[in-house]
Design a protein around this motif. Sequence first.
Motif, PDB file in Angstrom:
ATOM      1  N   MET A   1      14.124 -11.998 -48.275  1.00  0.00           N
ATOM      2  CA  MET A   1      12.909 -11.514 -47.625  1.00  0.00           C
ATOM      3  C   MET A   1      12.849  -9.991 -47.605  1.00  0.00           C
ATOM      4  N   LEU A   2      14.010  -9.347 -47.427  1.00  0.00           N
ATOM      5  CA  LEU A   2      14.078  -7.890 -47.359  1.00  0.00           C
ATOM      6  C   LEU A   2      14.162  -7.248 -48.742  1.00  0.00           C
ATOM      7  N   GLY A   3      14.408  -8.066 -49.758  1.00  0.00           N
ATOM      8  CA  GLY A   3      14.566  -7.527 -51.094  1.00  0.00           C
ATOM      9  C   GLY A   3      15.841  -6.724 -51.236  1.00  0.00           C
ATOM     10  N   THR A   4      16.881  -7.181 -50.595  1.00  0.00           N
ATOM     11  CA  THR A   4      18.158  -6.473 -50.607  1.00  0.00           C
ATOM     12  C   THR A   4      19.285  -7.452 -50.889  1.00  0.00           C
ATOM     13  N   THR A   5      20.496  -7.011 -50.722  1.00  0.00           N
ATOM     14  CA  THR A   5      21.647  -7.873 -50.974  1.00  0.00           C
ATOM     15  C   THR A   5      22.256  -8.350 -49.664  1.00  0.00           C
ATOM     16  N   GLN A   6      23.052  -9.371 -49.753  1.00  0.00           N
ATOM     17  CA  GLN A   6      23.783  -9.843 -48.580  1.00  0.00           C
ATOM     18  C   GLN A   6      24.785  -8.783 -48.135  1.00  0.00           C
ATOM     19  N   GLY A   7      25.299  -8.008 -49.084  1.00  0.00           N
ATOM     20  CA  GLY A   7      26.220  -6.922 -48.757  1.00  0.00           C
ATOM     21  C   GLY A   7      25.570  -5.884 -47.861  1.00  0.00           C
ATOM     22  N   PHE A   8      24.285  -5.616 -48.088  1.00  0.00           N
ATOM     23  CA  PHE A   8      23.559  -4.673 -47.232  1.00  0.00           C
ATOM     24  C   PHE A   8      23.511  -5.209 -45.801  1.00  0.00           C
ATOM     25  N   LEU A   9      23.219  -6.488 -45.661  1.00  0.00           N
ATOM     26  CA  LEU A   9      23.176  -7.079 -44.319  1.00  0.00           C
ATOM     27  C   LEU A   9      24.548  -7.023 -43.651  1.00  0.00           C
ATOM     28  N   ARG A  10      25.599  -7.257 -44.423  1.00  0.00           N
ATOM     29  CA  ARG A  10      26.948  -7.141 -43.859  1.00  0.00           C
ATOM     30  C   ARG A  10      27.223  -5.708 -43.415  1.00  0.00           C
ATOM     31  N   ALA A  11      26.801  -4.734 -44.237  1.00  0.00           N
ATOM     32  CA  ALA A  11      27.045  -3.320 -43.933  1.00  0.00           C
ATOM     33  C   ALA A  11      26.341  -2.888 -42.654  1.00  0.00           C
ATOM     34  N   ILE A  12      25.093  -3.313 -42.467  1.00  0.00           N
ATOM     35  CA  ILE A  12      24.406  -2.902 -41.236  1.00  0.00           C
ATOM     36  C   ILE A  12      24.950  -3.661 -40.033  1.00  0.00           C
ATOM     37  N   GLY A  13      25.526  -4.826 -40.278  1.00  0.00           N
ATOM     38  CA  GLY A  13      26.220  -5.538 -39.207  1.00  0.00           C
ATOM     39  C   GLY A  13      27.500  -4.812 -38.814  1.00  0.00           C
ATOM     40  N   GLU A  14      28.249  -4.345 -39.811  1.00  0.00           N
ATOM     41  CA  GLU A  14      29.479  -3.597 -39.540  1.00  0.00           C
ATOM     42  C   GLU A  14      29.182  -2.283 -38.829  1.00  0.00           C
ATOM     43  N   ALA A  15      28.026  -1.682 -39.127  1.00  0.00           N
ATOM     44  CA  ALA A  15      27.609  -0.449 -38.468  1.00  0.00           C
ATOM     45  C   ALA A  15      27.021  -0.730 -37.088  1.00  0.00           C
ATOM     46  N   ARG A  16      26.964  -1.982 -36.721  1.00  0.00           N
ATOM     47  CA  ARG A  16      26.475  -2.444 -35.418  1.00  0.00           C
ATOM     48  C   ARG A  16      25.000  -2.142 -35.166  1.00  0.00           C
ATOM     49  N   LEU A  17      24.233  -2.107 -36.254  1.00  0.00           N
ATOM     50  CA  LEU A  17      22.790  -1.960 -36.079  1.00  0.00           C
ATOM     51  C   LEU A  17      22.217  -3.273 -35.575  1.00  0.00           C
ATOM     52  N   ILE A  18      22.635  -4.365 -36.185  1.00  0.00           N
ATOM     53  CA  ILE A  18      22.251  -5.702 -35.726  1.00  0.00           C
ATOM     54  C   ILE A  18      23.496  -6.569 -35.703  1.00  0.00           C
ATOM     55  N   THR A  19      23.485  -7.527 -34.827  1.00  0.00           N
ATOM     56  CA  THR A  19      24.581  -8.491 -34.747  1.00  0.00           C
ATOM     57  C   THR A  19      23.988  -9.879 -34.905  1.00  0.00           C
ATOM     58  N   PRO A  20      24.146 -10.454 -36.094  1.00  0.00           N
ATOM     59  CA  PRO A  20      23.576 -11.780 -36.294  1.00  0.00           C
ATOM     60  C   PRO A  20      24.299 -12.826 -35.458  1.00  0.00           C
ATOM     61  N   LEU A  21      23.564 -13.826 -35.065  1.00  0.00           N
ATOM     62  CA  LEU A  21      24.198 -14.954 -34.386  1.00  0.00           C
ATOM     63  C   LEU A  21      24.883 -15.806 -35.437  1.00  0.00           C
ATOM     64  N   ARG A  22      25.754 -16.667 -35.006  1.00  0.00           N
ATOM     65  CA  ARG A  22      26.477 -17.526 -35.946  1.00  0.00           C
ATOM     66  C   ARG A  22      26.099 -18.980 -35.690  1.00  0.00           C
ATOM     67  N   SER A  23      25.928 -19.721 -36.775  1.00  0.00           N
ATOM     68  CA  SER A  23      25.661 -21.153 -36.665  1.00  0.00           C
ATOM     69  C   SER A  23      26.960 -21.840 -36.264  1.00  0.00           C
ATOM     70  N   GLU A  24      26.878 -23.126 -35.973  1.00  0.00           N
ATOM     71  CA  GLU A  24      28.083 -23.880 -35.613  1.00  0.00           C
ATOM     72  C   GLU A  24      29.112 -23.823 -36.738  1.00  0.00           C
ATOM     73  N   GLY A  25      28.654 -23.686 -37.968  1.00  0.00           N
ATOM     74  CA  GLY A  25      29.555 -23.596 -39.116  1.00  0.00           C
ATOM     75  C   GLY A  25      30.047 -22.181 -39.387  1.00  0.00           C
ATOM     76  N   GLY A  26      29.615 -21.203 -38.556  1.00  0.00           N
ATOM     77  CA  GLY A  26      30.064 -19.828 -38.703  1.00  0.00           C
ATOM     78  C   GLY A  26      29.209 -18.959 -39.612  1.00  0.00           C
ATOM     79  N   HIS A  27      28.070 -19.488 -40.066  1.00  0.00           N
ATOM     80  CA  HIS A  27      27.203 -18.719 -40.961  1.00  0.00           C
ATOM     81  C   HIS A  27      26.303 -17.781 -40.164  1.00  0.00           C
ATOM     82  N   ARG A  28      26.057 -16.601 -40.724  1.00  0.00           N
ATOM     83  CA  ARG A  28      25.189 -15.621 -40.057  1.00  0.00           C
ATOM     84  C   ARG A  28      23.747 -16.120 -40.073  1.00  0.00           C
ATOM     85  N   ARG A  29      23.068 -15.907 -38.933  1.00  0.00           N
ATOM     86  CA  ARG A  29      21.657 -16.272 -38.796  1.00  0.00           C
ATOM     87  C   ARG A  29      20.924 -15.075 -38.195  1.00  0.00           C
ATOM     88  N   TYR A  30      19.744 -14.770 -38.732  1.00  0.00           N
ATOM     89  CA  TYR A  30      18.981 -13.590 -38.331  1.00  0.00           C
ATOM     90  C   TYR A  30      17.626 -13.979 -37.751  1.00  0.00           C
TER      91      TYR A  30
END
Length: 112
Positions: free
Chosen positions: A26-55
Amino acid sequence: MTADDSFGHLDDDDYPAYTMGRAAEMLGTTQGFLRAIGEARLITPLRSEGGHRRYSRHQLRIAARARELVDHGTPVEAACRIVILEDQLEEAQRVNAEYRRAAAEVRPRTAA
């Protein structure tokens, strides 16, 4: 949760409805970008019961702003800091405006 239960979340901006893959698409970016902004603590995705990131849609709007900055040459960490500071400034301005309104209501009216 059943499909019927999830209909109540259609209008919820904070409901973590999007997988990492779908969010990146949807953002036209990579999953790595989402991980990077998560590591920078801009956003913290919730996790599904299986541990997958959800936004949520709200998180995707924040990520989109960071992506704009990165697309214009700003490093990811700096873009995240800028977005955080923009948010803090907006909140401070909102609180300041509330204080001003409250102070104006309390001031005694002078006779003209």
